[in-house]
Design an enzyme around this catalytic site. Structure first.
Site, mmCIF file in Angstrom:
data_model
loop_
_atom_site.group_PDB
_atom_site.id
_atom_site.type_symbol
_atom_site.label_atom_id
_atom_site.label_comp_id
_atom_site.label_asym_id
_atom_site.label_seq_id
_atom_site.Cartn_x
_atom_site.Cartn_y
_atom_site.Cartn_z
ATOM 1 C CG MET A 42 -1.802 1.127 1.395
ATOM 2 S SD MET A 42 -2.909 1.301 -0.030
ATOM 3 C CE MET A 42 -3.208 3.022 0.015
ATOM 4 C CB ILE A 80 -2.190 -7.331 -4.054
ATOM 5 C CG1 ILE A 80 -2.410 -8.747 -4.617
ATOM 6 C CG2 ILE A 80 -0.972 -7.292 -3.150
ATOM 7 C CD1 ILE A 80 -1.301 -9.209 -5.556
ATOM 8 C CB SER A 81 -1.447 -3.583 -1.078
ATOM 9 O OG SER A 81 -1.068 -2.502 -0.271
ATOM 10 C CB SER A 82 -3.908 0.096 -3.191
ATOM 11 O OG SER A 82 -4.861 1.027 -3.639
ATOM 12 C CG HIS A 106 1.855 -4.704 2.994
ATOM 13 N ND1 HIS A 106 0.550 -4.645 3.438
ATOM 14 C CD2 HIS A 106 1.899 -4.034 1.802
ATOM 15 C CE1 HIS A 106 -0.184 -3.960 2.556
ATOM 16 N NE2 HIS A 106 0.616 -3.579 1.567
#
Length: 442
Positions: free
Chosen positions: A1, A168-170, A309
């Site tokens: 992110m 994924i992430s964002s 992460h």
């Protein structure tokens, strides 16, 4: 992110080598073909993009935040194909998501279409924080992505009951947002290292919410659920199933966000926060399933011990497809959450009880052969029953139809029940599944 996030490990050595050789040409998109906008009267075949090639599609519809659309259609695309929306991480792009995951090779195998939205704003992060992004049709990125989906379903006559999102992430945060804004569009989602819907909300124009990223934003399950429900007020239809992945050592979007997502989506699904099943599919992983014990449970959560992460790795996409129900050739109807309703009433005495259960088919197709799953409260043991066979007698119980009541027409109800002993807790089960689909209760 964060701006320092790295993309996942590339899925195959050949592509990595080619990317390195062609890095200087990527800005020119030399390996991409741009599909023209659809013209009035054009047939679907005339508008289709080249097969087995990552293709950019222009002018796909309403696009308030200037997203770009990339599409992968396999040579072996099935009739009425499913659509998987694969959403990239901050600093990434649609082509990066294509190169960093194996959804295209899985599409080659199973015949679905993969859609890769791509951010053009400088941060390369999806908007999951503005008021516009957190309501249906409000504007910003979700509207553009919905336009992309509409373009694909029109062009390829795609199965609107089998549209899925993963990120994924964002992109994981956007997966949460998409399922909240458009519950009537998505059948399920899978979020890798994300946060709950609404957790990143800001009102000052900032894209970043430090309290949420730090894992200090907490709510009750109902409060989290209400954030989702308020994105589309008045909607009473089925809600998408959700698969949640998170590493315990995530230092970008802290691990408490994992539990908050579980609280949110179990509440949205109307299922118990107590896992219906827990297992360890791989060393260091703990998988919990809520509202059902099978591969398409209403909510599935995978916690990765000691992982940070950037947790996505080769092979995880296959597990996503299993959750989506796409790991088989050709189109196959998926369980429809919310297609049933169950009410249960208890008549209890000192050490015993009877529970009467009414099952209603609130879907549009006939149920032929059924299994009703539920978890007995602690201390209860089934001693007899009617209208079904019950096994086992405690814990997670499955009631299976008998010869005379195996069919439930749309809108029809049937009644079954059981007798049980108890050690003081005479409550009814709090959640039910019918053939693996979470049922509304009450």
């Amino acid at each position: 992110m964060s701006a320092t996030s790295h993309h996942p490990t590339a899925r195959r050595p050949l592509r990595s080598v080619l990317l390195a050789l062609l890095a200087a040409l990527l800005p020119l998109a030399a390996t991409l073909v741009t599909a023209p906008a659809a013209a009035a009267g054009e047939s679907a075949g005339e508008r289709a993009v080249p097969a087995a090639t990552l293709t950019e599609v222009a002018n796909f519809g309403a696009n308030p935040s200037n997203l770009r659309m990339y599409l992968y259609v396999p040579e072996s695309v099935t009739p009425d194909p499913a659509v998987v929306v694969a959403v990239h991480w901050c600093t990434g792009s649609g082509p990066d998501m294509y190169n960093g995951t194996e959804y295209d090779t899985l599409a080659d195998q199973y015949g679905f279409i993969v859609l890769y939205p791509s951010v053009t704003r400088s941060s390369k992060c999806f908007d999951v924080s503005s008021p516009q992004s957190l309501r249906r049709g409000g504007g910003s990125d979700p509207v553009g992505i919905k336009s992309m989906i509409d373009w694909v379903t029109r062009t390829y006559d795609a199965d609107t009951e089998r549209v899925f999102a993963t990120g994924i992430s964002s992109g994981a945060m956007m997966t949460n947002v998409l399922l909240g804004d458009y519950p009537d569009v998505f059948a399920a989602g899978a979020a890798f290292s994300g946060v709950p819907f609404g957790c990143f909300a800001t009102t000052d124009g900032s894209e970043w919410n430090s309290a949420c990223s730090g894992g200090t934003v907490t709510h009750t399950p109902k409060e989290w659920g209400d954030l989702v429900r308020n994105a589309y007020p008045g909607y009473t239809g089925p809600r998408p199933r959700m698969q949640i992945w998170h590493g315990t050592q995530d230092d970008v979007l802290r691990y408490p966000n994992f539990g908050e997502q579980v609280k949110q989506w179990t509440n949205v699904q109307g299922v118990s926060q107590a896992p219906a099943a827990t297992d360890t599919p791989q060393s260091g992983w703990v998988r919990t399933r809520y509202g059902g014990t099978g591969d398409q449970a209403p909510v599935e959560a995978v916690s990765l011990q000691g992982v940070g992460h950037n947790l996505y790795a080769h092979g995880m996409a296959s597990r996503v497809l299993t959750f989506f129900g796409l790991d088989r050739s050709g189109p196959a109807p998926q369980p429809q959450p919310g297609a049933c309703k169950v009410t249960a009433s208890v008549n209890a005495w000192n050490t015993g009880l009877t529970t009467s259960v009414t099952i209603t088919n609130t879907g549009t197709t006939t149920v032929s052969g059924w299994k009703l799953g539920f978890t007995l409260p602690a201390g209860q043991t089934v001693t007899g029953g009617w209208g079904a066979t019950y096994a086992p007698t405690s814990g997670s119980v499955t009631a299976v139809n008998v010869s005379y009541n195996g069919t439930i027409a749309p809108g029809a109800s049937l009644s079954i029940g059981y007798q049980a002993s108890h050690g003081g807790n005479s409550a009814a089960p709090s959640a039910f599944t019918l053939n693996g689909t979470a049922c509304a209760t009450g």
